[in-house]
Design an enzyme around this catalytic site. Sequence first.
Site, PDB file in Angstrom:
ATOM      1  N   HIS A  81       4.154  -1.188  -7.563  1.00  0.00           N
ATOM      2  CA  HIS A  81       3.928   0.060  -8.297  1.00  0.00           C
ATOM      3  C   HIS A  81       4.057   1.322  -7.425  1.00  0.00           C
ATOM      4  CE1 HIS A  81       2.258  -2.495 -11.478  1.00  0.00           C
ATOM      5  NE2 HIS A  81       1.470  -3.035 -10.576  1.00  0.00           N
TER       6      HIS A  81
HETATM    7  C1  BDR Z   1      -1.991   0.593 -10.069  1.00  0.00           C
HETATM    8  O1  BDR Z   1      -3.324   0.088 -10.029  1.00  0.00           O
HETATM    9  C2  BDR Z   1      -3.654  -0.355  -8.748  1.00  0.00           C
HETATM   10  O2  BDR Z   1      -4.268  -1.597  -8.832  1.00  0.00           O
HETATM   11  C3  BDR Z   1      -2.386  -0.357  -7.941  1.00  0.00           C
HETATM   12  O3  BDR Z   1      -2.652   0.000  -6.600  1.00  0.00           O
HETATM   13  C4  BDR Z   1      -1.549   0.686  -8.630  1.00  0.00           C
HETATM   14  O4  BDR Z   1      -1.836   1.984  -8.145  1.00  0.00           O
HETATM   15  C5  BDR Z   1      -1.145  -0.314 -10.922  1.00  0.00           C
HETATM   16  O5  BDR Z   1      -1.654  -0.380 -12.227  1.00  0.00           O
END
Ligand code: BDR
Length: 328
Positions: free
Chosen positions: A257
Amino acid sequence: MCGKKDVPNDMSRAEEAEMKVIIDTDPGQDDAAAIMLALGSPEIELLGVTAVAGNVPLSLTERNARYVCELSGRTDVRVFAGADGPLKGDTVTAEHAHGKTGLDGPEIFEPSLTLQCTSAIDFIVETLMEEPVESVTICAIGPLTNIALALKKQPEIGRRIKRIVLMGGGYFAQGNVTPSAEFNIYADPEAATIVFACEAPIVMMPLDVTHKILTTKERMDRLAAIGNNASEALVKMLTFYGRHTSAKYGGDGGPLHDPTTVAWLLCPDLFNGRMCNVEIETQSPLTRGATVVDWWGVTKRRKNALVVQNADAEGFFKLLTERVANLI
Ligand code: BDR
Ligand code: CA
């Protein structure tokens, strides 16, 4: 565009950099990848890393941010601690995905890089008030609490921020912590509401795009082949993280992500999306934290964000690999 750049020595680092950036983060293995991508990219002058409670509590996210910088050979980076919980309601964490430390995978050492005394919120406000208007970009890759608190403290920063590139939300892909909400927005929907209402241009990296950027074995092998400290630790982190998410979604590797935000800054041509209105649901118990994206333009509401939908995943991993190779 996106050419290979060698890392300059410390003397020339700030002079070579084209972009002043603050990373607001809750590391998180994918946050670590984002920080490393920035540290390995000479176009970026990293003004500071601001930690927020998110994937794990604040005491761990700020420690993890310091660890990632030190691991990457960058003990010069300033790390600040900010909010230890959302504007409203209980703190939501994600140890189920990131492990107890938030960075499960490699052995984590206690960093010698110390935490700055100034709070993250004050640092954000002071930096934006001191630096020229529209010269500082914020990459926000955790819950948006720190940014919202900074905007509340000094609303003028809204028009001074060059751009906020954030990872959060989902439209076609919907949610990952509830059927309709993505973690960063769900963890603090009131903060997200403040951020999406501010004057700064916003680029939104939702699950729609990050679910197309998978940590496949082949891509991890290429990262591992770099063989420096940063890449070795990163591969261990992403292997741990990918195990959880590939089991959840199926497929070779898990979604990556947060580094999409930094990659967009370095190479926006890797991505495409469209300007939309984005509002945040805060009321409904069923859909709290949902990002309501007016993808089809059915309202007259202000188009407040560039919502990214697609990416050149191979190009993204090429960039990440090339830049992590610049670290130690
Ligand atoms: C986002 O949530 C966190 O767990 C990850 O680091 C990312 O920023 C993804 O949904
Ligand atoms: Ca994150």
